[in-house]
Write an enzyme that holds these catalytic residues in place. Structure first.
Site, PDB file in Angstrom:
ATOM      1  CB  ALA A   2       1.622 -14.890 -17.124  1.00 39.86           C
ATOM      2  CG  HIS A   3      -0.917  -9.873 -16.346  1.00 42.94           C
ATOM      3  ND1 HIS A   3      -2.006  -9.587 -17.151  1.00 42.94           N
ATOM      4  CD2 HIS A   3       0.176  -9.385 -17.004  1.00 42.94           C
ATOM      5  CE1 HIS A   3      -1.589  -8.931 -18.226  1.00 42.94           C
ATOM      6  NE2 HIS A   3      -0.282  -8.791 -18.173  1.00 42.94           N
ATOM      7  N   GLY A   4      -3.464 -12.530 -15.318  1.00 42.45           N
ATOM      8  CA  GLY A   4      -4.720 -12.850 -15.960  1.00 42.45           C
ATOM      9  C   GLY A   4      -5.880 -12.577 -15.031  1.00 42.45           C
ATOM     10  N   GLY A   5      -7.066 -12.990 -15.460  1.00 40.49           N
ATOM     11  CA  GLY A   5      -8.269 -12.653 -14.723  1.00 40.49           C
ATOM     12  C   GLY A   5      -8.328 -13.244 -13.329  1.00 40.49           C
ATOM     13  CG  LEU A   6      -9.484 -16.846 -12.366  1.00 38.86           C
ATOM     14  CD1 LEU A   6      -9.656 -18.345 -12.402  1.00 38.86           C
ATOM     15  CD2 LEU A   6     -10.490 -16.217 -11.429  1.00 38.86           C
ATOM     16  N   GLY A   7      -5.449 -14.196 -11.469  1.00 40.61           N
ATOM     17  CA  GLY A   7      -4.325 -14.014 -10.581  1.00 40.61           C
ATOM     18  C   GLY A   7      -2.992 -13.791 -11.247  1.00 40.61           C
ATOM     19  CD1 TRP A   8      -0.882  -9.872  -9.769  1.00 38.51           C
ATOM     20  CD2 TRP A   8       0.600 -10.123 -11.410  1.00 38.51           C
ATOM     21  NE1 TRP A   8      -0.783  -8.670 -10.405  1.00 38.51           N
ATOM     22  CE2 TRP A   8       0.137  -8.795 -11.431  1.00 38.51           C
ATOM     23  CE3 TRP A   8       1.543 -10.513 -12.353  1.00 38.51           C
ATOM     24  CZ2 TRP A   8       0.577  -7.861 -12.354  1.00 38.51           C
ATOM     25  CZ3 TRP A   8       1.995  -9.590 -13.275  1.00 38.51           C
ATOM     26  CH2 TRP A   8       1.509  -8.271 -13.271  1.00 38.51           C
ATOM     27  CE  LYS A  49      -4.458 -19.035 -11.520  1.00 40.10           C
ATOM     28  NZ  LYS A  49      -5.322 -19.907 -12.354  1.00 40.10           N
ATOM     29  CG  ASP A  90     -11.147 -20.531 -19.707  1.00 39.01           C
ATOM     30  OD1 ASP A  90     -11.756 -20.159 -20.718  1.00 39.01           O
ATOM     31  OD2 ASP A  90     -10.277 -19.841 -19.151  1.00 39.01           O
TER      32      ASP A  90
END
Length: 771
Positions: A186-192, A209, A313
């Site tokens: 997955a991917h997101g705002g804080l990292g792969w 992560k 969060d």
């Protein structure tokens, strides 16, 4: 431009239009009938099979104490009804979570099988263009232009900040000589997020992560903080960190990776997305199931709070269900409660509004849980155009219209004033337990009573005998109701146990106790308040209450005693208002609903009374006052069958069971002339009496009350039917039976006038004979 550009977004509740293949409001691709929203062409991980979910993504923002800015926006709007008091219960009890008990034994939550880790890998890991933003200014970067695809690496045209959306680790790379990368999850705002095999520990599956953009200083700091916090945390419902590894980046600089357990399951967000209908609308999760999730995960948040940490969060993406267990994942936004320097990460639509001014707290985490419950159960998006979606009114949403206590719980959990929210995760979980039982009862489930830890026992029943045999049921006396209501229990004051018995203590005795006491604590002064009410002096009780300062008494307890005093003085409208505020503060408690129902009945507001009596009686039929109250309201409305059903719900184990059965017999006769009673109802009442073991005088009285209409009815219905109360269904036999009941009752009574009246009635009903 694509063929769909300019078309309206098909997602429910979204008013955006499609631009470059994505909605300009919610950022999602067009909804496909029967298709999952994730994993298309490998562009993003399908949460239905993924083991991990990024801590942030579209709509996530960080608030930095140094700048005082945040992307979080205003609070949810209020709704009708009382707001909760500005102080919670003050309870400090904690609860623990143990894996495998999802649903608390009350809800059958469907299990989610653990998925094969390798099936969760992305085939073509890329960051969708609509999620590519500059880490410094937040502006769009890496977007398509003039038919050319956007760059995955480069520099922001606004401030020159470098960006990179390319995975740093390829399959087969060995990180730190131990973790063999298998691919991206997955991917997101804080990292792969990568899937890897731990070659030194039995080839177990692990998750690595890293950072999405190593040029983001805040993100680097957040990753380091996550590693530091995770190393201290051991909880069955929180993902476990195994290690912290490093691997050289493209420029040779070491890049850190957090190594944590792989959790194979489905996120709550995907469970919700899987319920998307063919027309693109979303079917929310059942309320009971969503509450079960919250009850299970709240202890994990309470665990963090007890160690001085805020999660910040919480949202559906960050909770994974596997089998019948939950796991709180992705602690990238965790921060110490006393940290005033680090940035605070959260997601718009979930994050509490005060984050930008006062920072995170247990109360702000409570807000995120409340918003998550709203998103899961109401079918609303968390935000629209960067603004949190307000809670709908009950008139706008059938779930809230059906479950009032759940609505009140959501309002308190998401109140814009943090002091009006639940004071802790444990308090919210406790109230959710009561709301869950109420929801299950409303949905036709079996009653599941529970013992309150906030209120003591009631001082007796206030109205068990108001279902008269003639006319309509009476209404309880306000002062009697006030005297019977229970009192709040303060666990920190050893004198609180005295308050339970205060209503039966003489006023002079209480005064002597206070005079001899070295310290007159809050509970002892409340005992004086109760004694004044017992003496019929509500004005003196008000003086005692007004003399208690804000530090002596929680706001909701003050409102409770205001309601009790007002009811004792006959000011029923004021009592209703006070009890409604307590109900808004403690939506899972039965006592405030019972008090509100009784006060409303005293005020002649049968619709309000019946509704709240039902909220109490359905989940806990053993509370006889609620069942009797509901029966009175229904009987006054002409619903005799409903009134009987309410009384029949009282279990045989209740001390009021026999009284309820006799009241059910009385309901059959309410407001009817003897000849107007239906034969079927009359026979049903007779069968009920024959099953009861009654005292002789009571048995004779009840039988006589049924034989009177039977004598009238047999002449209309005709003779020759089945026996009635053990005698043939013939007028002559029924008259003889009625005569025997009346004469025997006359011999048992000690009241001369009553004896004469019974003999006269017996002579009047006796059939003509030769002797």
């Amino acid at each position: 431009m694509t063929a769909a550009d300019g078309a309206p977004c098909a997602r429910p509740g979204c008013a955006g239009t499609l631009q470059d293949g994505y909605c300009d409001e919610c950022g999602h691709a067009p909804a496909q009938a029967g298709a999952s929203t994730g994993g298309a062409s490998g562009a993003t991980v399908d949460p239905g099979t993924a083991a991990w979910s990024p801590s942030t993504g579209s709509g996530t923002a960080a608030w930095s104490p140094s700048t005082g800015t945040a992307a979080s926006t205003g609070p949810s709007t209020g709704t009708s009804g009382s707001r909760p008091s500005r102080r919670g219960t003050g309870r400090t009890s904690t609860s623990s979570s143990a894996g495998g008990r999802l649903g608390a034994g009350l809800v059958d939550v469907p299990p989610v099988p653990q998925v094969d880790p390798s099936s969760a890998l992305l085939i073509d890991p890329q960051v969708p263009e609509h999620k590519r933003v500059c880490s410094r200014c937040g502006g769009p970067v890496g977007r398509s232009k003039d038919g050319r695809p956007g760059r995955v690496e480069g520099f922001c045209p606004r401030d020159g900040a470098p960006f990179s959306f390319r995975p740093k680790l390829e399959p087969g790379v060995l990180v730190d000589g131990q973790y063999e990368v298998q691919g991206c999850l997955a991917h997101g705002g804080l990292g792969w997020i990568y899937l890897a095999l731990d070659r030194k520990v039995s080839d177990r599956w692990v998750v690595l992560k890293g950072l999405l953009d190593s040029g983001d200083a805040d993100a680097m700091a957040a990753a380091a903080a996550e590693a530091r916090f995770l190393a201290q945390i051991r909880h069955p419902d929180i993902v476990t960190i195994h290690n912290f590894a490093q691997h050289p980046g493209d420029d040779g600089t070491p890049v850190g990776y957090i190594v944590m357990e792989y959790v194979g399951g489905v996120s709550l967000k995907q469970l919700l997305e899987d319920r998307r209908r063919p027309d693109g609308t979303l079917e929310p999760l059942p309320v009971a199931q969503a509450i079960a999730y919250a009850i299970e995960i709240l202890p994990a948040l309470g665990f963090l709070h007890s160690r001085g940490l805020a999660y910040c969060d919480f949202k559906p993406e960050n909770v994974i269900q596997y089998e019948r267990q939950l796991k709180l994942i992705d602690l990238g936004a965790v921060i110490r409660l006393d940290d005033e320097r680090s940035p605070v990460y959260g997601t718009i639509g979930y994050q509490a509004p005060e984050i930008a001014t006062v920072g995170p707290s247990p109360s702000s985490d409570v807000h995120t849980v409340g918003r998550t419950l709203a998103v899961l159960t109401l079918g609303i998006p968390p935000a629209r155009r960067g603004v949190p979606t307000p809670l709908p009114e009950p008139s706008e949403n059938p779930v809230l219209a059906r479950h009032e206590s759940f609505h009140r719980l959501l309002r308190r959990a998401t109140d814009p004033d943090p002091l009006r929210r639940f004071g802790s995760a444990e308090e919210m979980a406790d109230q959710l337990g009561g709301v869950l039982r109420e929801v299950l009862a409303a949905e036709g489930g079996h009653p599941a009573p529970r013992t309150s830890t906030i209120f003591g026992p009631r001082h007796g029943d206030f109205a068990p005998d108001l279902l008269a045999a003639a006319g309509e049921p009476g209404r309880p006396e306000p002062a009697q109701v006030a005297a019977r209501l229970p009192d709040p229990v303060a666990g920190g004051d050893p004198a609180s146990s005295l308050l339970v018995a205060a209503s039966s203590v003489d006023l002079d005795d209480v005064r002597r106790m206070l005079a001899s006491s070295a310290q007159q604590g809050t509970e002892m002064r409340l005992m004086l308040l109760r004694a004044h009410l017992g003496a019929g002096d509500p004005d003196a009780a008000t003086e005692v209450l007004d003399g208690l300062g804000g530090d002596d008494l929680d706001d909701w307890r003050r409102e409770w005693f205001r309601g009790v005093i007002a009811l004792s003085a006959g000011r029923t409208d004021a009592a209703c208002a006070a009890f409604d505020t307590v109900y808004a503060t403690l939506p899972g408690e039965m006592v405030p609903k019972l008090a509100l129902a009784a006060a409303a009945e005293c005020a002649g507001q049968d619709a309000v009374a019946g509704h709240h009596y039902g909220l109490v009686a359905r989940p806990d039929p053993s509370i006889a006052d609620a069942a009797f109250g509901l029966a009175r309201v229904l009987a006054r409305a002409g619903d005799r069958a409903g009134a009987v059903a309410a009384l029949d719900a009282i279990p045989e184990t209740s001390s009021r069971y026999v009284a309820a059965q006799l009241a059910a017999v009385q309901v059959v006769l309410l407001g009817c002339a003897p000849a107007e009673v239906e034969e079927a109802e009359l026979r049903s009442a007779a069968d009920r009496v024959e099953r009861l073991a009654l005292a002789p005088a009571t048995d004779l009285q009840v039988r006589a009350s049924l034989l009177v209409p039977a004598v009238e009815l047999v002449s209309v219905a005709g003779e020759g039917g089945a026996p009635f109360l053990g005698c043939p269904w013939r007028e002559r036999d029924l008259r003889f039976a009625l005569e025997r009941c009346l004469r025997t009752s006359a011999r048992l009574t000690t009241d001369r006038a009553e004896r004469i009246g019974l003999v006269d009635r017996a002579n009047a009903v006796r059939p003509l004979t030769w002797v």
